[in-house]
Design a protein around this motif. Structure first.
Motif, PDB file in Angstrom:
ATOM      1  N   GLY A 107      69.269  30.944 101.961  1.00  0.00           N
ATOM      2  CA  GLY A 107      69.170  29.457 102.885  1.00  0.00           C
ATOM      3  C   GLY A 107      70.561  28.604 103.302  1.00  0.00           C
ATOM      4  O   GLY A 107      70.600  28.254 104.110  1.00  0.00           O
ATOM      5  N   TRP A 108      71.421  29.822 103.379  1.00  0.00           N
ATOM      6  CA  TRP A 108      72.675  29.345 103.823  1.00  0.00           C
ATOM      7  C   TRP A 108      72.686  30.273 105.423  1.00  0.00           C
ATOM      8  O   TRP A 108      73.593  29.521 106.208  1.00  0.00           O
ATOM      9  CB  TRP A 108      74.151  30.221 103.191  1.00  0.00           C
ATOM     10  CG  TRP A 108      74.112  30.074 101.902  1.00  0.00           C
ATOM     11  CD1 TRP A 108      73.818  28.899 100.755  1.00  0.00           C
ATOM     12  CD2 TRP A 108      74.806  30.756 100.807  1.00  0.00           C
ATOM     13  NE1 TRP A 108      73.870  29.113  99.240  1.00  0.00           N
ATOM     14  CE2 TRP A 108      74.660  29.820  99.960  1.00  0.00           C
ATOM     15  CE3 TRP A 108      75.733  31.901 100.509  1.00  0.00           C
ATOM     16  CZ2 TRP A 108      75.694  30.948  98.025  1.00  0.00           C
ATOM     17  CZ3 TRP A 108      76.442  31.820  99.487  1.00  0.00           C
ATOM     18  CH2 TRP A 108      76.508  31.836  98.649  1.00  0.00           C
ATOM     19  N   ILE A 109      71.996  30.600 105.435  1.00  0.00           N
ATOM     20  CA  ILE A 109      72.207  30.986 107.361  1.00  0.00           C
ATOM     21  C   ILE A 109      71.552  29.765 108.192  1.00  0.00           C
ATOM     22  O   ILE A 109      71.974  29.510 109.067  1.00  0.00           O
ATOM     23  CB  ILE A 109      70.814  32.075 107.305  1.00  0.00           C
ATOM     24  CG1 ILE A 109      70.505  33.514 106.688  1.00  0.00           C
ATOM     25  CG2 ILE A 109      70.335  32.302 108.492  1.00  0.00           C
ATOM     26  CD1 ILE A 109      70.350  34.764 106.460  1.00  0.00           C
ATOM     27  N   PRO A 110      70.631  29.239 108.200  1.00  0.00           N
ATOM     28  CA  PRO A 110      70.627  27.787 108.893  1.00  0.00           C
ATOM     29  C   PRO A 110      72.378  27.046 108.914  1.00  0.00           C
ATOM     30  O   PRO A 110      72.473  26.325 109.596  1.00  0.00           O
ATOM     31  CB  PRO A 110      69.754  27.306 107.801  1.00  0.00           C
ATOM     32  CG  PRO A 110      69.142  27.496 107.122  1.00  0.00           C
ATOM     33  CD  PRO A 110      69.632  28.695 106.903  1.00  0.00           C
ATOM     34  N   LEU A 111      72.380  27.268 107.622  1.00  0.00           N
ATOM     35  CA  LEU A 111      73.967  26.307 107.469  1.00  0.00           C
ATOM     36  C   LEU A 111      74.689  26.841 107.894  1.00  0.00           C
ATOM     37  O   LEU A 111      75.816  26.250 109.162  1.00  0.00           O
ATOM     38  CB  LEU A 111      74.506  26.401 105.733  1.00  0.00           C
ATOM     39  CG  LEU A 111      76.264  25.802 105.256  1.00  0.00           C
ATOM     40  CD1 LEU A 111      76.435  24.265 106.193  1.00  0.00           C
ATOM     41  CD2 LEU A 111      76.437  26.862 104.073  1.00  0.00           C
ATOM     42  N   MET A 112      74.522  28.291 108.511  1.00  0.00           N
ATOM     43  CA  MET A 112      75.818  29.118 109.630  1.00  0.00           C
ATOM     44  C   MET A 112      75.580  28.509 110.302  1.00  0.00           C
ATOM     45  O   MET A 112      77.089  28.963 111.232  1.00  0.00           O
ATOM     46  CB  MET A 112      75.823  29.950 108.260  1.00  0.00           C
ATOM     47  CG  MET A 112      76.794  30.563 107.225  1.00  0.00           C
ATOM     48  SD  MET A 112      76.968  32.481 106.319  1.00  0.00           S
ATOM     49  CE  MET A 112      77.671  31.728 105.130  1.00  0.00           C
ATOM     50  N   ILE A 113      74.587  28.128 110.878  1.00  0.00           N
ATOM     51  CA  ILE A 113      74.121  28.322 112.025  1.00  0.00           C
ATOM     52  C   ILE A 113      73.814  26.755 112.912  1.00  0.00           C
ATOM     53  O   ILE A 113      74.854  27.402 114.076  1.00  0.00           O
ATOM     54  CB  ILE A 113      72.669  29.038 112.326  1.00  0.00           C
ATOM     55  CG1 ILE A 113      72.816  30.624 112.342  1.00  0.00           C
ATOM     56  CG2 ILE A 113      72.105  28.804 113.888  1.00  0.00           C
ATOM     57  CD1 ILE A 113      71.076  31.301 112.225  1.00  0.00           C
ATOM     58  N   GLU A 114      73.845  26.382 112.245  1.00  0.00           N
ATOM     59  CA  GLU A 114      73.997  24.746 112.630  1.00  0.00           C
ATOM     60  C   GLU A 114      74.811  24.180 112.400  1.00  0.00           C
ATOM     61  O   GLU A 114      75.014  22.555 112.803  1.00  0.00           O
ATOM     62  CB  GLU A 114      72.946  24.402 112.187  1.00  0.00           C
ATOM     63  CG  GLU A 114      71.413  24.622 112.319  1.00  0.00           C
ATOM     64  CD  GLU A 114      69.661  24.094 111.810  1.00  0.00           C
ATOM     65  OE1 GLU A 114      70.297  23.364 110.470  1.00  0.00           O
ATOM     66  OE2 GLU A 114      68.838  24.924 111.724  1.00  0.00           O
TER      67      GLU A 114
END
Length: 187
Positions: free
Chosen positions: A73-80
């Protein structure tokens, strides 16, 4: 006279190696592979033992299992977002909170994987090449291109903590899943 089949000018392997792989597709494939392994480890986490820790300075099992479940769930944080600043009160929701049951762990994982897949599908390699920062205590702890942060702070970090989790499983007499190869419990 030879009966061997004629050699093609370009082998299937060479053809596969010449196409361009995007970072986005690489991470989507990696997410699919790693989520299977995370599920296998979380399925073995014993319920009712959240407070177990093998050493006074170690994480508690409940926190560790929740961390492993939440890392995708950290991936969207790093993208958005352009950064995660843990000093900012709006970032409180990104802190790991222990979950009590395997069902809660799996639900957290599935939500994180779905959100990561959505964010990765919506991005492109140019965006993944822009900077992202992790900040706390009034300083920048880490800053690099998003694709490097996803590779290191998500997937490498995940492998590290999932490995810790398998040690906890062994210490609690749970079976250890065969993740990248056989374990003492599975082949």
């Amino acid at each position: 006279m030879s009966t061997a089949a004629p050699i093609a000018e370009t082998s299937a392997f060479e053809s596969a190696c010449t196409h361009s792989v995007t970072l986005r597709n690489f991470f989507l494939d990696k997410l699919d592979r790693e989520s299977v392994l995370i599920r296998m480890a979380l399925d073995r986490a014993p319920e009712g033992r959240n407070d177990f820790k093998p050493h006074p300075r170690s994480m508690e099992l409940g926190y560790l299992a929740s961390l492993v479940a939440g890392i995708p769930g950290w991936i969207p944080l790093m993208i958005e977002r352009d950064e995660l600043n843990l000093d900012d009160p709006s970032s409180e929701g990104f802190r790991t909170k222990p979950l009590a049951t395997r069902a809660e762990l799996q639900a957290s994982l599935e939500a994180g994987v779905a959100n990561a897949r959505r964010a990765l599908t919506a991005t492109n390699d140019q965006h993944l090449d822009t900077l992202w920062a992790f900040k706390m205590g009034g300083r920048t702890v880490q800053q690099n291109q998003r694709h490097i942060m996803i590779a290191d702070a998500v997937f490498s970090h995940l492998a590290h903590h999932r490995g810790q989790l398998t040690v906890y499983l062994r210490m609690l007499d749970s079976t250890v899943p065969a993740l990248y190869g056989p374990s003492a419990d599975e082949f």
